[in-house]
Design a protein around this motif. Structure first.
Motif, PDB file in Angstrom:
ATOM      1  N   ARG A 225       0.844  -1.196   0.000  1.00 26.47           N
ATOM      2  CA  ARG A 225       0.000   0.000   0.000  1.00 26.47           C
ATOM      3  C   ARG A 225       0.874   1.238   0.000  1.00 26.47           C
ATOM      4  NH1 ARG A 225      -3.311   2.302   5.168  1.00 26.47           N
ATOM      5  NH2 ARG A 225      -3.824   4.342   4.276  1.00 26.47           N
ATOM      6  N   VAL A 226       0.576   2.145  -0.912  1.00 20.40           N
ATOM      7  CA  VAL A 226       1.239   3.450  -0.969  1.00 20.40           C
ATOM      8  C   VAL A 226       0.481   4.404  -0.059  1.00 20.40           C
ATOM      9  CG1 VAL A 226       1.923   5.362  -2.471  1.00 20.40           C
ATOM     10  CG2 VAL A 226       2.042   3.001  -3.304  1.00 20.40           C
ATOM     11  N   ARG A 227       1.179   5.274   0.613  1.00 18.94           N
ATOM     12  CA  ARG A 227       0.511   6.239   1.492  1.00 18.94           C
ATOM     13  C   ARG A 227      -0.477   7.092   0.696  1.00 18.94           C
ATOM     14  NH1 ARG A 227       5.177   4.964   3.643  1.00 18.94           N
ATOM     15  NH2 ARG A 227       5.413   4.886   5.919  1.00 18.94           N
ATOM     16  N   GLY A 228      -1.694   7.188   1.229  1.00 17.42           N
ATOM     17  CA  GLY A 228      -2.736   7.954   0.559  1.00 17.42           C
ATOM     18  C   GLY A 228      -3.537   7.165  -0.446  1.00 17.42           C
ATOM     19  N   ALA A 229      -3.298   5.858  -0.529  1.00 16.14           N
ATOM     20  CA  ALA A 229      -4.027   5.016  -1.494  1.00 16.14           C
ATOM     21  C   ALA A 229      -4.457   3.732  -0.800  1.00 16.14           C
ATOM     22  CB  ALA A 229      -3.152   4.713  -2.708  1.00 16.14           C
ATOM     23  N   ASP A 230      -5.252   2.923  -1.512  1.00 20.47           N
ATOM     24  CA  ASP A 230      -5.697   1.638  -0.976  1.00 20.47           C
ATOM     25  C   ASP A 230      -4.655   0.561  -1.220  1.00 20.47           C
ATOM     26  OD1 ASP A 230      -8.099   2.755  -0.165  1.00 20.47           O
ATOM     27  OD2 ASP A 230      -9.070   2.345  -2.106  1.00 20.47           O
ATOM     28  N   GLY A 231      -4.711  -0.471  -0.387  1.00 19.26           N
ATOM     29  CA  GLY A 231      -3.778  -1.578  -0.542  1.00 19.26           C
ATOM     30  C   GLY A 231      -4.235  -2.568  -1.596  1.00 19.26           C
ATOM     31  N   TRP A 232      -3.278  -3.375  -2.079  1.00 19.27           N
ATOM     32  CA  TRP A 232      -3.580  -4.367  -3.110  1.00 19.27           C
ATOM     33  C   TRP A 232      -2.845  -5.647  -2.772  1.00 19.27           C
ATOM     34  CZ3 TRP A 232      -7.400  -4.170  -6.446  1.00 19.27           C
ATOM     35  CH2 TRP A 232      -7.435  -5.087  -7.523  1.00 19.27           C
ATOM     36  N   ARG A 233      -3.389  -6.753  -3.286  1.00 20.50           N
ATOM     37  CA  ARG A 233      -2.863  -8.071  -2.958  1.00 20.50           C
ATOM     38  C   ARG A 233      -2.782  -8.934  -4.207  1.00 20.50           C
ATOM     39  NH1 ARG A 233      -5.926 -12.716  -0.886  1.00 20.50           N
ATOM     40  NH2 ARG A 233      -4.595 -14.054   0.428  1.00 20.50           N
TER      41      ARG A 233
END
Length: 595
Positions: free
Chosen positions: A117-125
């Motif tokens: 996850r990048v700061r300010g965005a949603d996480g991904w898997r």
């Protein structure tokens, strides 16, 4: 069979054989990725030595979903700036990783779950199971990246059967994390294995403190700091005293530009620096950090990046040898002064018994018949008086306050000097100590350029040896003359000794020449001139030192102690053994049950 292009999954498995040799190899790549991502905290979780589970969590910059997809492709990396790519200056890379092979190689032989996850965005898997994309979608996690590697080599039984036990694989993983944590004291590290925290260090800027926390707490009190530079190459770190050594070389931590390496050149330089201060089966404890300009070192010579190649290896080796010896010279008489725990355990208190007769009564006529009154369980207790010796004091004894090694109080077994220091009892091996002092005197004479003073023999001594030994001595005649040993050929199987080093006094000339010939046979051309001279000087010093069994006066004992205090390396003999130990007041009190 015609030439054909290999399928992608086969290419990845071949690459995995180079990069992912064992769980520790995969862990190293994942932790290096976390460091390159700018993490300030890295947490590692292992199960079954890393064969069942490796998880690395960091708080770095994270990745977008598109970057995650690229990261799982071969030769895709964010660590080579456009400038380096355009100019082709691969040697200027400053990150730990740059090849872009680790993640796809690991994913081809295990189940890999990548969450970021990048700061300010949603996480991904994204989940890749042995080279096949299994699933992908949103993920909930704090900024940073989490990588899980499960069932490593589960579908490659030929590789899995070559893994060692879970305990051995865990030890290798722990060593990898320890070395990376040592290189980056500004990052907090934590490692857990099967639910138990095995390593935890907080972020700090104190490199010596981080080294001591990750190795042995006693290293802080038994080491010297290193700060040495030459021609743009900088050497830093800590070096253990020669008496603070180990039986294996696993406690030597070497870094080049922040990268942990296991390089034969560096290991050989460390061994050379400690020559004549360590026994041949003992190894120094060091953590050396070498900073080399990027154009002077090539890190792209091994897939795992554990080896490097220097443009000027002689400069690097000389820097390490000189830097270590300069630092150890500053240690003076320091030693690892604690007595061996096994020796301390051998001290026992006697069972409480009725007070024996006064010693004066024991030795009167007829006292032997009443020996049972002593109540001692050992047979044959009656013996002549102890052979320890004390001198009549002609003048007041000096106070130990001004002397680190104290003042002599006596001699035991004609071998050990017992001295009283302010903080305890010092015991000195007179032969080992004097052997080191003689060697350092010879080295000073050699460094001054005039050579070691020689003493002509009233009658030249003929020493008979085999022809090969005589040939070696004759070929090295000029070098031996620098050390004060003057000899000439006397037939095919003998040499004539005309002078011996004056420092050695009345030494055994035949034994000396025989041992020197053996030293030349063992090393000879394998070492430089200076190293050969050091080996030969050490052999001579052993012959010229005060022998065990020689009675010393109090003045002689104190003179030996004072010279030890001002002589470099006097804390260990030429074979690496300690020349003195200290029994602190607290240790003595424990022996008598006072503490």
């Amino acid at each position: 069979m015609s030439i054909r292009r290999l399928p992608e999954h086969v290419v990845n498995r071949i690459a995995a054989g180079e990069v992912v040799e064992r769980p520790a190899s995969a862990l190293k790549e994942l932790v290096e990725n976390a460091i390159d991502a700018g993490a300030t905290r890295i947490a590692v979780t292992l199960s079954a030595g890393g064969t069942d589970l490796i998880e690395v969590v960091d708080d770095g910059i994270g990745m977008t979903p598109d970057d995650m997809a690229l990261a799982l492709e071969r030769h895709a990396t964010s660590k080579l700036p456009d400038k380096l790519l355009n100019e082709g200056a691969i040697e200027a890379v400053e990150t730990l990783g740059f090849r872009g092979e680790a993640l796809p190689s690991i994913a081809s032989v295990a189940r890999l779950t990548l969450e970021s996850r990048v700061r300010g965005a949603d996480g991904w898997r994204r989940v890749v199971d042995n080279g096949v994309l299994a699933e992908q979608g949103p993920a909930a996690l704090p900024p940073g990246t989490r990588v899980r590697v499960e069932r490593l080599f589960a579908t490659v039984p030929a590789r899995r059967k070559f893994l060692r036990s879970a305990r051995s694989e865990y030890a290798a993983c722990l060593d990898v994390v320890r070395r990376l944590a040592m290189a980056r004291p500004d990052i907090a590290f934590e490692l857990s294995h099967d639910g138990r925290v095995a390593l935890r260090v907080q972020a700090d800027t104190d490199r010596p403190g981080r080294v001591a926390a990750l190795t042995d707490r006693a290293l802080a009190d038994n080491s010297v700091a290193i700060d040495f530079a030459r021609e743009g190459v900088v050497l830093g770190g800590v070096a253990g005293l020669p008496t603070f050594n180990r039986g294996v070389a696993d406690h030597q931590y070497l870094f080049v530009n922040g990268r942990p390496v296991k390089d034969r050149l560096l290991v050989g330089a460390v061994r050379g620096a400690y020559a004549e201060m360590l026994a041949r089966d003992r190894h120094a404890v060091v953590a050396l950090f070498l900073e080399v300009p990027g154009d002077q070192v090539d890190v792209n010579v091994h897939p795992a990046k554990t080896e490097v190649r220097f443009r000027d290896p002689a400069l690097v080796r000389g820097l390490i040898v000189s830097g270590l010896r300069h630092a150890l010279d500053g240690a003076g008489h320091r030693s690892a002064p604690r007595p061996d725990p096994a020796a301390m355990a051998a001290w026992t208190r006697e069972v409480t018994a009725p007070a024996p007769p006064l010693q004066a009564d024991i030795w009167r006529p007829g006292a032997v018949a009443s020996r049972s009154a002593l109540n001692d369980r050992r047979p044959g207790f009656i013996a002549p008086p102890p052979l320890a010796r004390a001198e009549v004091a002609e003048a007041p004894l000096p106070e130990p306050i001004a002397h680190p090694l104290g003042v002599a109080r006596g001699q035991v077994a004609r071998t050990y000097i017992v001295a009283e220091a302010v903080d305890g009892l010092v015991i000195v091996d007179q032969h080992a100590a004097h052997e080191r002092l003689v060697l350092e005197r010879m080295r000073r004479a050699l460094a001054a350029g005039g050579g070691v003073a020689r003493q002509a023999l009233l009658l030249p001594e003929v020493v008979e040896l085999d022809e090969a030994a005589c040939d070696r001595l004759e070929a090295r005649g000029a070098e031996l003359a620098e050390l004060g040993l003057e000899l000439e050929r006397f037939g095919a199987r003998a040499v004539l000794v005309r002078a011996a080093p004056a420092l050695l006094g009345q030494s055994d000339v035949i034994g000396l020449v025989t041992d020197v010939a053996d030293e030349l046979a063992a090393y000879d051309e394998a070492l430089s001139l200076r190293e050969r001279l050091d080996h030969v000087a050490a052999t001579m010093a052993c012959h010229g030192s005060v022998r065990a069994g020689r009675v010393l006066s109090v003045a002689e004992m104190n003179a030996l102690l004072r010279e030890m205090e001002v002589t470099p390396h006097s804390g260990q003999c030429n074979h690496g053994r300690p020349t003195w130990i200290k029994l602190a007041h607290g240790d003595i009190e424990k022996l008598f049950g006072r503490k």
